[in-house]
Every structure is written in structure tokens, then in C-alpha cells.
Design an enzyme around this catalytic site. Structure first.
Site, short mmCIF file in Angstrom:
data_model
loop_
_atom_site.label_atom_id
_atom_site.label_comp_id
_atom_site.label_asym_id
_atom_site.label_seq_id
_atom_site.Cartn_x
_atom_site.Cartn_y
_atom_site.Cartn_z
N CYS A 385 0.74 -1.13 -0.04
CA CYS A 385 -0.11 0.09 0.06
C CYS A 385 0.99 1.29 -0.06
CB CYS A 385 -0.97 -0.01 1.24
SG CYS A 385 -2.47 0.93 0.95
N HIS A 514 -3.55 -5.00 0.53
CA HIS A 514 -2.87 -5.57 1.68
C HIS A 514 -3.23 -7.10 1.60
CE1 HIS A 514 -2.47 -1.72 3.93
NE2 HIS A 514 -3.45 -1.58 3.31
N GLU A 516 -1.86 -9.33 3.29
CA GLU A 516 -1.67 -9.85 4.81
C GLU A 516 -2.92 -10.13 5.40
OE1 GLU A 516 -0.56 -6.89 3.82
OE2 GLU A 516 -1.12 -5.34 5.26
N1 GLN Z 1 -1.91 6.55 3.27
C1 GLN Z 1 -2.05 5.83 1.84
C2 GLN Z 1 -3.31 6.01 1.33
O1 GLN Z 1 -4.24 6.32 1.86
C3 GLN Z 1 -1.76 4.34 1.83
C4 GLN Z 1 -2.62 3.91 3.05
C5 GLN Z 1 -2.10 2.35 3.51
O2 GLN Z 1 -0.81 2.08 3.54
N2 GLN Z 1 -3.07 1.49 4.14
O3 GLN Z 1 -3.45 5.70 0.06
#
Ligand code: GLN
Length: 571
Positions: A385, A514, A516
Site C-alpha cells: 500500500c 493488503h 496480509e
Molecule cells: N496513506 C496511503 C493511502 O491512503 C496508504 C494507505 C495504507 O498504507 N493503508 O493511500
């Protein structure tokens, strides 16, 4: 429906689970990971307590946002009903209106199917967060006494989890006695007492607990520290927990099909094989986790679990090196040279570098430096992310020569916004407004070479969970591609960049999702597995095994990793 209530006191085959969090927040989405640990995301986009991740991983189930009950959700529902006039002019009170709403919620959600059989679960584990005796949890405790009565005999079991400290060599049972007393005076009756402790408890201590807590000696379960948490199910089995559960809940009356029973015992055997003590793995893989909430390791719980699953699969000992990304930044060279040099030493000597998710500007320059190191030195890199966005910014700056490359999240006025706000996201409300939950990613034509794609067993489309507000700015994609960065996975409309990868690198992968959140002990998340395998020098072998397995072919060795033992790295 059979209920198993798990409460805490001193420290906090077809089975569903519900977690109760007695705070007023409606969900965990707005909570600071440094205080509360990771925010877990479900298929349906629910942002929930990290314990739901533990249940999904251990029970291999898929939960819904409703499986996490908070005081906020219950009050919101009762107040909405009151405004609609549903209570017909009555005075609305904690007892019975809030307690009834809790009981109703639990009995309804317990019946939601949690796996692909689509069948209603037979047993629901309810974890009561917080401590019995707290003001906040008292309506939930009251609701549980109600539920116990209504569920009836053989349909409700309470396990109280307590802690037995060892002070100057003496095992102290007093805190457990006091805690159980408090639980009983609140109207609950623990059937089993699970004692967390560092060592095995003496017979005397167990007898004392049984006596003062009014349970049989066999009902005191000793949950001592184990080398890894994956060995705890075996520890519980050895103490006869299964017959105890069968007896109290009359589980033999449940009609389980032979297929379900066979699947259960196959899983159990596989589990025992895979989670054999890690001490037998000789070779260590050092993974640098370069984050911004590292003071609290729970802030990255699913990330560390996915690394553990992958390391077990590669039969390697995992060593996570926690690096505060801020310490890698140039300013630390003068501000705190010892921290700066230590962080860089750790980064440079790691076998793999992982930049996980995160929010806000702080520490992102350090992450960019970590990604640059990994790219230039051919160290395996996994960006999750924010970690993928970081890799894109680094590539833009140092390969494509876009000097001011940054993210709108870090600097709203920046003219080179490589990462930008997604158009559909609500900018005013923080709760539940991100791009959330399970969504498809399609591997793009021409990405047949992708190492990650091979691990997903060449599937053209994959489903993973998301939680983000920002994305790669489409205006820059062509320049990035010309520089050599490949966008191997995009969303189903081809608008969102989901996976980046560098072709001529041992493993340089960034994912906007994500993965995970969907990793399982017996089925590690692919991006993590590939990253771990590359860091351990096993990528080709693991990839070949995964492909074989996907075709239903048996793979040699205990867990599909053949040949590793021969290298002296296994048993
Ligand atoms: N802050 C970034 C976004 O909102 C990444 C979010 C995250 O890593 N969950 O896109």
C-alpha cells in the site's frame, strides 16, 4: 447454536466468532495504530479490531463487519430505533434496551455462514474485550448473563482467561482468584479457567485455583509460553480440552458429515507437521520492516503473521528487524548519529526489505531511501500500500528524473503528484470513507514474466483486500513504464494501478492492496511468500512447488518445500 464466551480478567469444525470491544468508536477505522495496534480489514470493507484477523487465520473463516460489536455500534442502533419511535414512548434504558440489542445482535450474527460451505455455523466463540468490572463492559457482561440463561444447558460455555505471574520463583494465584470472584459477582459463571503463565504451573497452584474458583482440577487449563504461538493448539489438546468441550457443550449431538470430520483431521495433521518447533530450522532470514509505528509491533500484526506463515513454509527461522524509517533520514545523521548508523547498518545487512502500509507524511523520506537501497542493491523488496506508493515515488525521482516527485498526502501543493487522491473518496469524513475491502486485480497482457503472477498460479484475476485513499497518478504511468517500472496488475476497469514490479531484479514488488489480511498458516499470502522465498534464495523452488500444487500434484517434503532438507536448512 452453541456459544463459547471467552472473557479476560487480569490482562486483556464450523465455528464463527464475534469480538466485543466496549469502546464508543463505531469501528476501529479511525483509531491510531500506535495505540490500538493494526486496523484489520475484512472482505466487506469493515475496519475492525485486529483480533478478528486472529480468528480468521486460526479458524480459516471469513467474517463480516458485524462480527465486531462495539458500544458505538450498539448505541447507534438503539438511538436510531428510538428516533423512529420503535420503543412506543417507553423510557429507553441500558437494561433492557441496550442489553437486548447486544443479545439480539450476537444471536443474529452467530448464524451468518463463515466459509464456502455456506452452512450456518454450529458454534460461535464470543470474545469479550476489556476487563470484567470495567464500567464500559458492564452492559455486555449483563447481556452475556442473559444469553447464558436463554441458550440453555449444554449450549453455553465460559472460559475465563487469567494470568499467573511468577514473582521470585513463586507462582501467584491471587490475581486469578480475585478476577474470578469479580466475574462471579457480575453474574457470570466460568466453566474453564485458562491460566496464561510463563512456565508450567505446579500441581499445588492448579489445585488452589480450582478450589478457589469452584471448578474441577481438569477445568484449569495451563497455557504456558511456547516457542511459537502455533504450538498452542497442541498444548491445549494435550490437556484434554477437546473432551472437556465435547462434554460441556454435548458436541457429540451435532450431526457432522464424515467429509467435515475428515477435513478437520487432515487440517490438524497438516498443522502439526507445519508448526513443528522452529528451533529445528537452522538458517535465518533477516527481514527489515521499515515502518513508522514500530514502537508497537501489534501495529503490523497481520504483516508479521504473513511473514511467519511464509517463513514456516520456506522452513526458515524468521528474524524481523524493526527499523524506524525516520532514523534513515539525513537529518538523523546529525540529530542522533548512533540511531542513524544503526538503522542503516540493519537495512544494509537485511536479506529482504519490507515497507508496510501507513498514513501521513512523517517518516516517508526514510522509506524512500530504503526502497532506493533495495532497488539499487538487488535486495528483495516488498511494498504494501504506502510501501508501493513509496517505491513509485523513488523510481520517479531516481530513475525517471522527476525531481519533485511526491504524494498529495505528503504535500498537497506539490506540482509532481505521482500519488494522488482518488476522485471518489470523501475528503471531509474520516470514518469508513476509504477504498475498502475485497476487490479484483487483473494481471495485464505482457506481464507473463511476472514473478508474483507465477506465484498466484498464473490466475488471470485475483481478489485481495484494500484500504487506501491515494493511488498512482495515471498522468505519469507512461513515463514510469518507459523508465522500466511495470504495472503488472490493474483493477477491473484498468484505472487503478494495483501491482508494480521490476523485471530485472530478484524481487521488487509493490501492491496497492493488503495481502496480509488473507494470509493463512497453511496458505501463506503469495506476495509475502515470494518475498520471503526470494530473501531466502528459494524463489525458483517455491514457485515450482506452488505451480505443481495448483495442478493438484503432490510435492515432496513435509510442506511442499522439497530439497530444502538436503541443503542442511531443514530438520
Ligand atoms: N496513506 C496511503 C493511502 O491512503 C496508504 C494507505 C495504507 O498504507 N493503508 O493511500
Amino acid at each position: 447454536m452453541k456459544y463459547v464466551l471467552v472473557s479476560g480478567g487480569v490482562i486483556s469444525g464450523n465455528v464463527s466468532s464475534i469480538k466485543v470491544d466496549p469502546y464508543l468508536n463505531v469501528d476501529a477505522g479511525t483509531m491510531n495504530p500506535k495505540e490500538h495496534g493494526e486496523v484489520f480489514v475484512l472482505d466487506d470493507g469493515g475496519e475492525v479490531d485486529l483480533d478478528l484477523g486472529n480468528y480468521e487465520r486460526y479458524l480459516n473463516i471469513t467474517l463480516t463487519r458485524e462480527n465486531n460489536i462495539t458500544t458505538g455500534k450498539i448505541y447507534q442502533q438503539v438511538i436510531e430505533r428510538e428516533r423512529r419511535g420503535d420503543y412506543l414512548g417507553k423510557t429507553v434504558q441500558v437494561v433492557p434496551h441496550i442489553t437486548d440489542a447486544i443479545e439480539e445482535w450476537i444471536t443474529r450474527v452467530a448464524r451468518i455462514p463463515v466459509d464456502d460451505t455456506g452452512e450456518e455455523p454450529d458454534v460461535c466463540i464470543i470474545e469479550l474485550g476489556g476487563t470484567v468490572g470495567d464500567i464500559e463492559s458492564s452492559p455486555f457482561v449483563e447481556a452475556m448473563t442473559q444469553l447464558r440463561r436463554r441458550a440453555g444447558k449444554h449450549n453455553f460455555l465460559q472460559i475465563h482467561v487469567s494470568y499467573v505471574p511468577v514473582i521470585n520463583g513463586e507462582q501467584k494465584t491471587k490475581p486469578t482468584q480475585q478476577a474470578v470472584k469479580a466475574v462471579r459477582s457480575a453474574g457470570l459463571i466460568p466453566d474453564l479457567i485458562a491460566c496464561r503463565c510463563e512456565v508450567n504451573l505446579d500441581k499445588g497452584a492448579v489445585e488452589k485455583i480450582a478450589h478457589f474458583c469452584q471448578v474441577e482440577v481438569e477445568s484449569v487449563i495451563v497455557v504456558r509460553d511456547m516457542p511459537t504461538v502455533y504450538q498452542v493448539p497442541m498444548l491445549l489438546e494435550q490437556q484434554g480440552l477437546i473432551p472437556l468441550l465435547q462434554d460441556i457443550l454435548s458436541l457429540d449431538r451435532l450431526a457432522l458429515s464424515p467429509a467435515v470430520v475428515a477435513k478437520g483431521s487432515a487440517t490438524w495433521n497438516q498443522w502439526k507437521r507445519l508448526t513443528a518447533p522452529e528451533d529445528h530450522f537452522f538458517a535465518t532470514v533477516n527481514i527489515a520492516l521499515v515502518g513508522k509505528y514500530i514502537e508497537l509491533h501489534d501495529a503490523y500484526l497481520s504483516v508479521t503473521k504473513s511473514l511467519e506463515h511464509s517463513a514456516m513454509r520456506c522452513r526458515r527461522k524468521l528474524n524481523i528487524i524493526w527499523i524506524d524509517a525516520e532514523h534513515l533520514e539525513h537529518s538523523y545523521q546529525t540529530e542522533d548519529p548512533a540511531k542513524y548508523h544503526q538503522a542503516w547498518h540493519q537495512l544494509c545487512t537485511a536479506n529482504g526489505i519490507l515497507v508496510p502500509g501507513g498514513f501521513g507524511h512523517r517518516a516517508t523520506e526514510g522509506m524512500i531511501l530504503a526502497a532506493k537501497w533495495a532497488r539499487e542493491n538487488r535486495t528483495p523488496y516488498l511494498g504494501i500500500c504506502l510501501g508501493m506508493q513509496i517505491a513509485v515515488i523513488e523510481f520517479a525521482r531516481n530513475v525517471c528524473g522527476i525531481e519533485g516527485a511526491s504524494s498529495e498526502e505528503f504535500n498537497a501543493a506539490n506540482s509532481e503528484r505521482l500519488i494522488m487522491f482518488m476522485p471518489e473518496v470523501d475528503k471531509k469524513t474520516m470514518g469508513a470513507t476509504m477504498r475498502l475491502g475485497k476487490r479484483p486485480t487483473l494481471f495485464q497482457p505482457g506481464s507473463e514474466w511476472s514473478k508474483l503472477r507465477a506465484l498466484y498460479a498464473e490466475k488471470p484475476e485475483i481478489l485481495e483486500r484494500h484500504r487506501h485513499r491515494y493511488e498512482v497518478n495515471p498522468a505519469y504511468i507512461e513515463r514510469l513504464q518507459q523508465g522500466g517500472l511495470s504495472f503488472v496488475g490493474k483493477d477491473d476497469k484498468g484505472e487503478r494501478m494495483e501491482i508494480i514490479e521490476l523485471k530485472d531484479h530478484p524481487w521488487f514488488v509493490g501492491v496497492q492492496f493488503h495481502p496480509e489480511y488473507l494470509s493463512r498458516v497453511l496458505n501463506p499470502s503469495k506476495p509475502y511468500l515470494g518475498f520471503m522465498a526470494a530473501s531466502a534464495g528459494l524463489l525458483d523452488q517455491i514457485t515450482a512447488d506452488v505451480l505443481k500444487e495448483s495442478k493438484g500434484l503432490a510435492v515432496n517434503g513435509a510442506n511442499g518445500v522439497n530439497g530444502v532438507n538436503g541443503e542442511g536448512a531443514g530438520f
